[in-house]
Enzyme design. Structure first.
Site, mmCIF file in Angstrom:
data_model
loop_
_atom_site.group_PDB
_atom_site.id
_atom_site.type_symbol
_atom_site.label_atom_id
_atom_site.label_comp_id
_atom_site.label_asym_id
_atom_site.label_seq_id
_atom_site.Cartn_x
_atom_site.Cartn_y
_atom_site.Cartn_z
ATOM 1 N N GLU A 93 3.234 3.656 3.320
ATOM 2 C CA GLU A 93 2.687 3.914 2.243
ATOM 3 C C GLU A 93 2.625 5.358 2.389
ATOM 4 O O GLU A 93 2.748 6.365 1.999
ATOM 5 C CB GLU A 93 1.520 2.644 1.903
ATOM 6 C CG GLU A 93 1.340 2.197 1.471
ATOM 7 C CD GLU A 93 2.243 0.860 2.568
ATOM 8 O OE1 GLU A 93 2.030 0.025 1.888
ATOM 9 O OE2 GLU A 93 2.226 0.516 3.774
ATOM 10 N N GLU A 132 1.114 -6.583 3.720
ATOM 11 C CA GLU A 132 -0.238 -7.218 3.346
ATOM 12 C C GLU A 132 0.050 -8.408 2.746
ATOM 13 O O GLU A 132 -0.973 -8.753 2.678
ATOM 14 C CB GLU A 132 -0.036 -5.521 2.498
ATOM 15 C CG GLU A 132 -0.432 -4.063 2.685
ATOM 16 C CD GLU A 132 -0.850 -3.472 1.492
ATOM 17 O OE1 GLU A 132 -1.008 -3.827 0.798
ATOM 18 O OE2 GLU A 132 0.217 -1.891 1.985
#
Length: 800
Positions: A680, A660
């Site tokens: 995630e 990210e």
């Protein structure tokens, strides 16, 4: 003119000293340089005076030639007493010849560094008001161009010394009155802080300097002096005054070369020389040779000798080396007698010469106690009359008859003086004063180091950090391991706050004509053409943190003006704990202003770019969850707030939060081994870097599959969907990232403005943060996060 045959000196008998030690404080018997030359031409006409290469000139020849040239200056160039005559020549016999001729004409000599270019030359000619410039064919074109281009210099005459036109003039000196107080030189300082200032030096200055040095050394007509510095600097000039005082020859080398200097000492049978600055260290770093002690050296004067090398230098070349201290402004001030063996390796400069008084004072002018540092101030003779055209500078430097040197010194218990640095050459690190000279000395005691120069580097937290420019010995690799080894060794001698944080390896140093390193020029060169700089503070800080809390590491290097931040935890696939994330955000903010670098590159070590949260130290409370998520937010803010491009050089696996982080960057460059993985969702975590905005902005509907399905995205697919902008070979990755930064930041660009226009707006990012914070809290409260972590560790245990 006679050919020099070194063997002629082999049978030379050595008469006693011309000036006895007890006469050092007396007035010289002859008050001017021109009278000294005339006296030597009368009492020793055939004795050798100047030796350049294989040619030498005796006192009578130089006296006659300089007289003829003085007449030419008066009759052809219109020189009158007080006019300035500039000399822009390398080390050739015409340099001292023109100097002495100008003095016979009653003129004031203006030495000009022969390597000066247009701006420096223009300044000195204007500032001095020179009427004529004596130069050579190599430089005459430059001088002519400068004088022709500026209206104020149009009347300056340019004379090529190869054809000075003096042969038809009288051999006797012109009838021009010259006395001890007559101005002889406008001697420009080395100009380490802006444009140089010209010290006004009289005949008495030079004659007294030669007289004191003659008494200090005990030299006589049987000695041979040798110098290797540019004649435009004062040292070859005071060597000339010394040679005139004692009636001995002066050998002038074209330049200083550490590899050939001692061979020249042997070849010319030199008995005395003066070395300063880096010269002693560079000489000692030369490979030892069986013939090292096969020389005629009796005495060596030196300035700035490395304390740890002092005894070794004497032992290696078999002659006493003694410190002498002085400045262009003051000539000679302190010295250690040659019979003072206790001075060897002590760091002491000795005691004042009889014609000088010294004090060590605080900023208020109060004498400080012995052992405490203060400014060294000096009064007495010789001394400059002041700075030419600089009344304010003169008033600041010469106060109530005392010269303020700017040097920090302490008075030793034996009454001697020891330098500890320059007032302006200190690093103020976190409230601690660090003398650059102390750190330089510690670094130079390393066999891997030829020379080191320490400067202050701005730091947002500590105010200033310590940066060392290091010249390595031959064959030593200029890599991080070497930098760490050098700093580790120096750290055993220095207090922790004195250990350099930054190391930049250099091939050489820009120098003043006096062979001192020009730190302003060095810093300017590093800014314009930066080399590889290793930030060792990052590793030191993170290592300490790792010991206490298991924190990871972030290496920071500056390469070609670009900050390269490397995740350095390959054994953990570069998993990011909170400490590393906070340091990353701080580093990005520190470099992101654009004041120190052109851009930032993020990359990793080993086979992984980096992972996200370190699940071995996963959050165990709601507060820890919030802190973890906020640290990822802070990285995003830091990147998007920079004024410079930020490039992700994705060298391998980019997992979770680290994946990210790359989304915040302005471009992403990968290798065939690059792989994106967002696990995630299957671990009960939530995205946390405003990825709910950034990911969809980059890859559109592919974001759903990446997050909910958690597939591994290989390099080719990442390029296709927009996660990567370019794929290069592994060995080219960081270089290509740096090239991209440089391409995006041309001189005079509006890069910062375009970055602000192209990046997402802060309000949009903060709204995404708020949504992600709520999602993270929900995942924690539901137990999904803890369960996902447990499944992760269970799966790893089963694989093991």
């Amino acid at each position: 003119m006679t050919a020099n045959v070194a063997a002629e000196q082999a049978g030379r008998t050595r008469p006693g000293p011309v000036v006895q030690p007890e006469q050092m404080g007396d007035d010289p018997t002859i008050p001017t340089l021109t009278e000294l030359l005339s006296q030597r031409a009368q009492d020793s006409p055939e004795r050798e005076f100047l030796r350049f290469g294989e040619w030498s000139w005796n006192f009578a020849e130089i006296d006659a030639w300089s007289s003829r040239l003085a007449h030419r200056m008066i009759e052809v160039d219109g020189i009158q007493p007080g006019d300035r005559v500039a000399i822009m020549l390398p080390n050739v016999v015409h340099w001292p010849l023109v100097w002495l001729a100008a003095l016979k004409a009653g003129a004031v000599a203006v030495p000009i560094n022969s390597s000066y270019r247009r701006a420096d030359l223009d300044f000195v000619l204007r500032d001095s008001g020179a009427r004529v410039v004596f130069t050579d064919a190599e430089r005459s074109g430059l001088v002519a161009d400068v004088t022709a281009a500026e209206a104020g210099l149009a009347d300056v005459r340019v004379v090529d010394v190869a054809d000075d036109g003096s042969e038809h003039y009288p051999d006797t000196a012109p009838a021009v009155p010259v006395d001890a107080a007559t101005l002889a030189n406008l001697q420009y300082t080395s100009g380490t802080t802006g444009f140089p200032k010209a010290c006004m030096l009289t005949h008495d200055y030079w004659v007294r300097l030669g007289w004191i040095c003659a008494a200090a050394t005990g030299l006589g007509p049987g000695d041979v002096l040798l110098t290797a510095q540019p004649f435009s600097y004062m040292d070859p000039q005071w060597n000339t005054a010394l040679a005139l005082t004692v009636g001995a020859p002066l050998v002038v080398l074209p330049r200083f070369s550490a590899s050939t200097f001692m061979a020249d000492v042997r070849r010319h049978r030199a008995t005395f020389c003066y070395v300063l600055g880096s010269m002693p260290t560079l000489l000692f770093k030369q490979p030892p040779a069986p013939e090292d002690r096969d020389n005629d050296l009796r005495l060596v004067f030196c300035s700035g000798i490395p304390v740890g090398l002092h005894a070794q230098l004497e032992e290696r070349w078999g002659a006493p080396w003694r410190e002498v201290y002085g400045m262009t402004e003051s000539g000679i001030d302190l010295f250690s007698p040659f019979d003072d063996t206790g001075a060897v390796g002590s760091g002491s400069l000795g005691h004042p010469v009889p014609t000088k008084r010294i004090r060590v004072v605080d900023p208020d002018g109060t004498d400080v106690p012995d052992g405490e540092p203060g400014e060294l101030i000096i009064t007495g003779t010789p001394m400059m009359n002041g700075y030419w055209n600089r009344p304010d500078d003169t008033a600041r430097t010469l106060r109530e008859g005392w010269l303020h040197t700017g040097d920090l010194a302490v008075r030793r218990p034996d009454g001697g003086i020891q330098l500890v640095g320059r007032i302006k050459d200190m690093v103020r690190r976190g409230g601690e004063n660090v003398a650059s000279v102390e750190v330089e000395a510690a670094l130079e005691r390393d066999d891997r180091v030829v020379a080191a120069v320490v400067v202050a580097e701005p730091d947002e937290i500590l105010g200033e950090e310590i940066k060392a420019f290091v010249q390595l010995a031959a064959g030593v690799p200029a890599d991080r391991a070497t930098a760490e080894g050098i700093v580790e060794r120096a750290g055993k001698e220095l207090a922790r706050f004195k250990v350099p944080r930054y190391i930049e390896f250099v091939a050489d140093f820009p120098r003043t004509p006096s062979e001192r390193v020009s730190k302003p020029a060095l810093k300017a060169r590093a800014k314009d053409d930066p080399g590889v700089t290793y930030d060792l503070g990052a590793r030191r800080n993170s290592t300490a943190s790792h010991t206490a809390s298991g924190a990871g590491s972030l290496d920071v290097d500056v390469i070609r003006g670009v900050a390269v931040l490397t995740f350095q935890r390959p054994d953990k696939l570069n998993a990011l704990d909170v400490a590393t994330r906070l340091r990353l955000a701080a580093a990005i903010r520190g470099f992101g202003t654009g004041e120190r670098v052109r851009g930032i590159v993020l990359t990793g070590a080993g086979r992984a770019f980096s992972a996200g949260e370190d699940l071995q130290n996963a959050p165990s409370t709601d507060a820890e969850v919030r802190a973890a998520v906020e640290s990822f937010h802070d990285i995003t803010r830091a990147i998007l707030e920079t004024q410079v491009p930020v490039v992700a050089a994705v060298n391998g696996l980019a997992v979770g939060g680290a994946s990210e982080i790359t989304l915040c960057c302005d471009t992403r460059i990968g290798t065939p081994a690059t792989e994106y993985y967002q696990p995630e969702n299957i671990r009960g975590l939530t995205i946390s870097n405003a990825s709910s905005v950034l990911l969809r902005r980059l890859v559109g509907n592919h974001a759903m599959r990446m997050i909910l399905g958690s597939p591994r995205i290989r390099a080719d697919e990442a390029l296709r969907i927009g996660l990567l902008d370019e794929i290069v070979e592994p060995g080219e990755l960081v270089g290509r990232a740096i090239d991209t930064v440089i391409e995006w930041t041309p001189e005079g660009s509006t890069t910062a403005l375009h970055l602000a226009l192209l990046r997402p707006q802060a309000a949009e990012i903060e709204a995404a943060f708020a949504r992600e914070d709520r999602a993270a809290s929900t995942a924690w409260e539901s137990g999904a996060l803890s369960a996902g972590i447990e499944r992760y560790w269970s799966a790893r245990g089963n694989r093991a």
